[in-house]
Design an enzyme around this catalytic site. Structure first.
Site, short mmCIF file in Angstrom:
data_model
loop_
_atom_site.label_atom_id
_atom_site.label_comp_id
_atom_site.label_asym_id
_atom_site.label_seq_id
_atom_site.Cartn_x
_atom_site.Cartn_y
_atom_site.Cartn_z
N LYS A 50 9.06 -2.59 7.73
CA LYS A 50 8.32 -2.31 6.35
C LYS A 50 9.34 -1.92 5.26
CE LYS A 50 5.82 0.94 7.34
NZ LYS A 50 5.57 2.11 6.79
N THR A 51 9.51 -0.75 5.63
CA THR A 51 10.46 0.35 4.86
C THR A 51 11.72 -0.37 4.27
OG1 THR A 51 10.02 2.28 6.31
CG2 THR A 51 11.73 2.67 4.92
N ASP B 134 2.92 2.82 0.55
CA ASP B 134 3.12 2.61 1.78
C ASP B 134 2.32 2.82 2.29
OD1 ASP B 134 4.89 2.53 3.94
OD2 ASP B 134 5.60 4.87 3.53
N GLU B 135 1.82 2.39 3.60
CA GLU B 135 1.20 2.94 4.68
C GLU B 135 -0.94 2.94 3.93
OE1 GLU B 135 1.56 3.68 7.50
OE2 GLU B 135 3.19 4.71 7.72
N GLN C 69 -2.63 -0.11 12.23
CA GLN C 69 -1.75 0.87 12.45
C GLN C 69 -2.55 1.74 12.11
OE1 GLN C 69 2.22 1.48 12.45
NE2 GLN C 69 2.55 -0.35 12.55
N ARG D 108 5.47 2.06 19.80
CA ARG D 108 6.61 2.78 19.53
C ARG D 108 8.06 2.39 20.01
NH1 ARG D 108 5.85 3.12 15.07
NH2 ARG D 108 4.44 1.58 15.66
#
Length: 866
Positions: free
Chosen positions: A67-68, A255-256, A332, A678
């Site tokens: 994503k980043t 973002d997010e 998420q 994670r």
DNA sequence: TCTTCTCTGCTTTTT
DNA sequence: GCAGAGAAGA
């Protein structure tokens, strides 16, 4: 409209109306050095997400799908295509950490520091920046103070008192929560639905919100919510200002996105419309209030108010949408409880017509079994946009599920497994324990202290929330702004100067009567004889000190000034004299604060940013196990992830279930999904049959989420600390059911609880006698600290385990080789427990009677001579 | 005014 | 089981 590659633009700089030197530097460098190189290594979907520059784009990026990388590459692409200058890109994140990370990666990609991206930051820092520019439109001055939660609550407490409202029945903290919630939903006092405003203090809620806002203006202060809400108001009341920003931001990246609340949505929505002339509106027919069958909370009445608000904004700002790209993952979304609207992401294509949705489903992080387990779990949620994560990695190890008798055994087992991992030569930095609630951490901390296993707790009180930092800041705030009553009140008697409640109350009366700040009231009162000589003297000292510091401010560097203030006020001395365990740490924090001021030009600049930008740094260089909540683990990854406490009531949390029902359960499930994803190589889940919560033992049943894991990817193992049921695995009435103690297929919680209680004595016996082979020094040591009885139910259990185990423990302990450099009754200091005296020595393991923490057993390398 | 004792009530957390 | 707040004593 998809690929905007116009080769001519890449090499010719004249297409870029670029007059800013700094901006030109980055853009030029991006064009020159990156070339198409930044696109290599991207998979087709990622590449699509990077290259689709026009129109609204939603990138659904599952866990570990890069994503980043997509976000930063997209920025690089925009720059290298010459589509915008750095100052024309608005790029928002939620946390400072994420913003820093993006800046860092961009810098790497473009080969230099990214000073030319002034609009890359958190929602709040950018919102605050806009608000400072137009502060007068919100009845503020541009140097307004940003209040944190604590200031907010204290202010509300004063309002409640003034209104004679029983603070006990109607706590200020609750009102703060309500106001926060309203602000999260973009509601000003007049917009709060009357029914909701009435729930607090018999109908006074709305009025209190209004007077709180008034007080904020008088104090020249804003809370976090205002940083966005006031922007929204300004944008709507002053279309010319809004247009200015719309014209500036050619591209918006978020973002997010799944974590955005309604206020953030509205803010983005306003900024993301193409600037249109006030009169001519090519109104795209948009029916935002249409019911959307995919969205779970749609039928829920409580969402009506902001839905109409949403519709109003949509109607008012309906125009072509600009180039907005939101990246997020509905699976998420774990912040619903603090106002995040999953709806925002679920209805993106609805809100931004013509949106292109790109799914990133290739996971580069976890092995097959882990990914399968996580995917299977999350598939139980309804109301998803639906993604199927896949990996090209190997299956790896199965996810393990381990049951243990109680939470102590759980901690013991995990401790042993971690030591094993360590023995295999793996780094502790690659080990994380993710808990649902922070009270679970204690058990692990105690355990690790005993084992001498280095660990760090991530999360917890943030740096600037610590009392000593806030006190220090309060001094600086009073120097900077004499009208800051909250700050003045905070430190007027810190350190103790004999200026207690009575004096402060008197100052308040005085200040209110003359409509002056507390500080000025103090100055005036000192000249009268209203106070007793002693109090009057101290107060006079305070006033003169502040006057002196303010004068010094002109001639002294702000860092030096801070040091002088801390020393002269006696604040440093106060902590130096303090003998408690954390005093040293606090002094260290104060030093850190002064150091961090160097980054800012002056006191004013420092104070403006401190509340928005300050972050704790948790010495990440040292090799240590990470201990944190599932929430704070989002965005991180580890080779080994331990997930303890998968029990009904704890995880999923009973309270969430009670308050949020089905939506709450789904959010908890997403939390489980976050936890599992994670892990890169090993994910280990635990549950205990008995857990001590708030001091009392209670029997628990395994989490329903365990039943939702796919059998093919999960392995049921025995607790390393010795099985609770003499060797049989399994846990309660579930499809994994192969266990004798609870052998039944009934599955109602009540029945299981009854069974559990009935079997407790029996299982207890098995655990103690049949469990065999457990214990040793560790066993004894962990019991050692539990001094008081564990309640009537478990009296026999406790005494039984304590008696023989202690003896066993001593035997084992004596056999440990090395002798300690400490001797009996030495005075020692321990980082966590503070000062104490050695009462017993066994090899390198000391028993210490701590002044505050009671008697504990610790490894000698963890203490130093006091 | 400061200290000590009793009582209550407990997630998750960023800005 | 413990922290944090409020009330009573020094």
């Amino acid at each position: 409209m998809i690929r905007m590659t116009e080769p001519s633009k890449i090499n010719s700089s004249q297409n870029v109306p670029d007059h800013q030197p700094a901006a030109g530097g980055i853009a030029a460098r991006a064009r020159a050095s990156v070339g198409p190189k930044y696109l290599t290594g991207l998979n087709p979907e990622q590449r699509d997400a990077v290259e689709t520059l026009d129109g609204p784009v939603l990138v659904l990026a599952g866990a570990g799908t890069g994503k980043t990388r997509v976000l930063t590459t997209r920025i690089a692409h925009i720059l290298s295509q010459g589509r915008a200058r750095p100052a024309e890109i608005l790029s928002v994140t939620f946390t400072n950490k994420a913003a820093r990370e993006m800046k860092h990666r961009l810098g790497q990609m473009l080969g230099q520091a990214v000073e030319g991206m002034p609009w890359l930051g958190t929602f709040h820092s950018i919102g605050g920046r806009i608000l400072r520019t137009h502060a007068e439109l919100a009845q503020l001055k541009s140097n307004f103070t940003v209040l944190d939660t604590d200031d907010q609550v204290r202010l509300l407490k004063q309002l409640l008192q003034a209104d004679n409202i029983d603070d006990k029945r109607w706590p200020a903290r609750m009102l703060a929560g309500l106001i926060d919630g309203w602000k999260n939903r973009g509601l000003t006092p007049s917009q709060v639905p009357p029914g909701e405003a009435a729930v607090f203090a018999n109908g006074k809620g709305g009025k209190l919100y209004a007077s709180y806002q008034e007080r904020l203006k008088i104090l020249n202060a804003a809370d976090f919510g205002d940083l966005l809400l006031e922007d929204i108001r300004i944008f709507r009341e002053h279309p010319d200002i809004l247009r200015q920003y719309q014209q500036r931001f050619k591209f918006i990246l978020v973002d997010e996105y799944q974590d955005t609340n309604v206020a953030q949505y509205l803010w983005l929505r306003l900024l993301s419309q193409a600037p249109s002339k006030p009169a001519a509106q090519a109104a795209i027919p948009e029916r935002v209030e249409d019911s959307n069958p995919d969205s779970p909370s749609e039928s829920d009445n409580t969402h009506r108010p902001e839905m109409t608000e949403r519709a109003a904004i949509a109607a008012a700002s309906a125009g072509p949408t600009k180039n907005i790209c939101c990246v997020g993952d509905d699976d998420q979304s774990i912040y619903g409880w603090r106002g995040a609207e999953v709806d925002n992401i679920l209805r993106f294509d609805h809100d931004f017509p013509g949106a292109k949705v790109i799914r990133l489903e290739r996971n580069y992080r976890s092995t097959g079994h882990i990914l399968a387990a996580a995917s299977h779990l999350i598939a139980h949620n309804e109301g998803r946009l639906g993604k199927t994560l896949r990996t090209e990695d190997q299956d790896g190890e199965k996810v393990t599920v381990t049951g243990s008798w109680d939470s102590e055994e759980e901690a013991r087992g995990i401790g042993e497994e971690i030591e094993q991992i360590q023995r295999q030569g793996e780094k502790l930095n690659e080990v994380a324990i993710l808990v649902r609630a922070s009270y679970q951490m204690r058990e692990f901390e105690d355990r690790f202290v005993t084992l001498g296993l280095p660990y760090r707790v991530i999360g917890g009180p943030r740096f600037y929330e610590r009392a000593e930092i806030r006190d220090a800041l309060a001094y600086l705030r009073v120097i900077n702004s004499p009208a800051d009553d909250l700050a003045f009140e905070r430190i007027v008697n810190v350190p103790k100067r004999g200026l207690g409640d009575a004096t402060v109350q008197m100052l308040h009366d005085h200040a209110r009567k003359r409509r002056i700040p507390l500080f000025e009231a103090a100055r005036a009162v000192v000249e009268t004889d209203e106070l007793k000589p002693k109090a009057r003297g101290s107060l006079r000292d305070v006033v003169t000190q502040f006057d002196r510091w303010r004068a010094q401010r002109e001639v002294t560097a702000h860092t030096d000034l801070a040091q002088i203030v801390l020393d002269e006020s006696g604040y440093t001395e106060m902590w130096q004299k303090d003998r408690s365990a954390d005093a040293a740490g606090r002094l260290e924090n104060l030093k850190e604060l002064v150091r961090s001021m160097e980054e800012f030009e002056n006191l004013q600049g420092f104070l403006e940013h401190i509340s928005l930008v300050m972050d704790r740094d948790s010495g990440a260089d040292e090799d240590a196990v990470s201990l944190m909540t599932l929430h704070s683990a989002k965005g991180l990854e580890f080779d080994n992830v331990f997930l303890p406490g998968w029990e009904e009531g704890l995880f999923p949390s009973q309270r969430t279930l009670d308050e949020q029902g089905r939506a709450g359960l789904e959010e908890e499930r997403r939390l489980g999904h976050v936890g599992l994803t994670r892990a890169r190589r090993r994910a280990k889940i635990y549950f205990a049959t008995n857990r001590r919560i708030h001091g009392t033992w209670s029997t628990t049943i395994p989490s329903r989420f365990l039943d939702e894991l796919p059998a093919a990817n999960v392995e049921i193992t025995e607790s390393k600390g010795g099985s609770a049921w003499g060797g049989t695995g399994g846990y309660g009435a579930s499809r994994f059911d192969d266990m004798e103690a609870f052998g039944s297929t009934y599955s109602t919680p009540g029945w299981q609880r009854a069974q559990a209680n009935r079997n407790r004595g029996q299982a207890n016996g098995q655990g103690r006698n049949g469990g065999g082979g457990r214990g040793g020094f560790e066993e004894e040591a962990s019991n050692f600290s539990s001094t008081s009885s564990s309640g009537p139910d478990f009296g026999s259990f406790s005494s039984r385990r304590r008696g023989p185990m202690t003896i066993e423990g001593e035997l084992v302990a004596k056999s440990t080789g090395t002798t300690s450099e400490f001797s009996l009754s030495d005075r020692v200091f321990h980082q966590k427990f503070g000062y104490g005296r050695v009462t017993k020595i066994d090899g390198n393991k000391l028993t210490i009677a701590f002044d505050k923490a009671g008697e504990k057993k610790v490894v000698d390398s963890f203490v130093q001579r006091a």
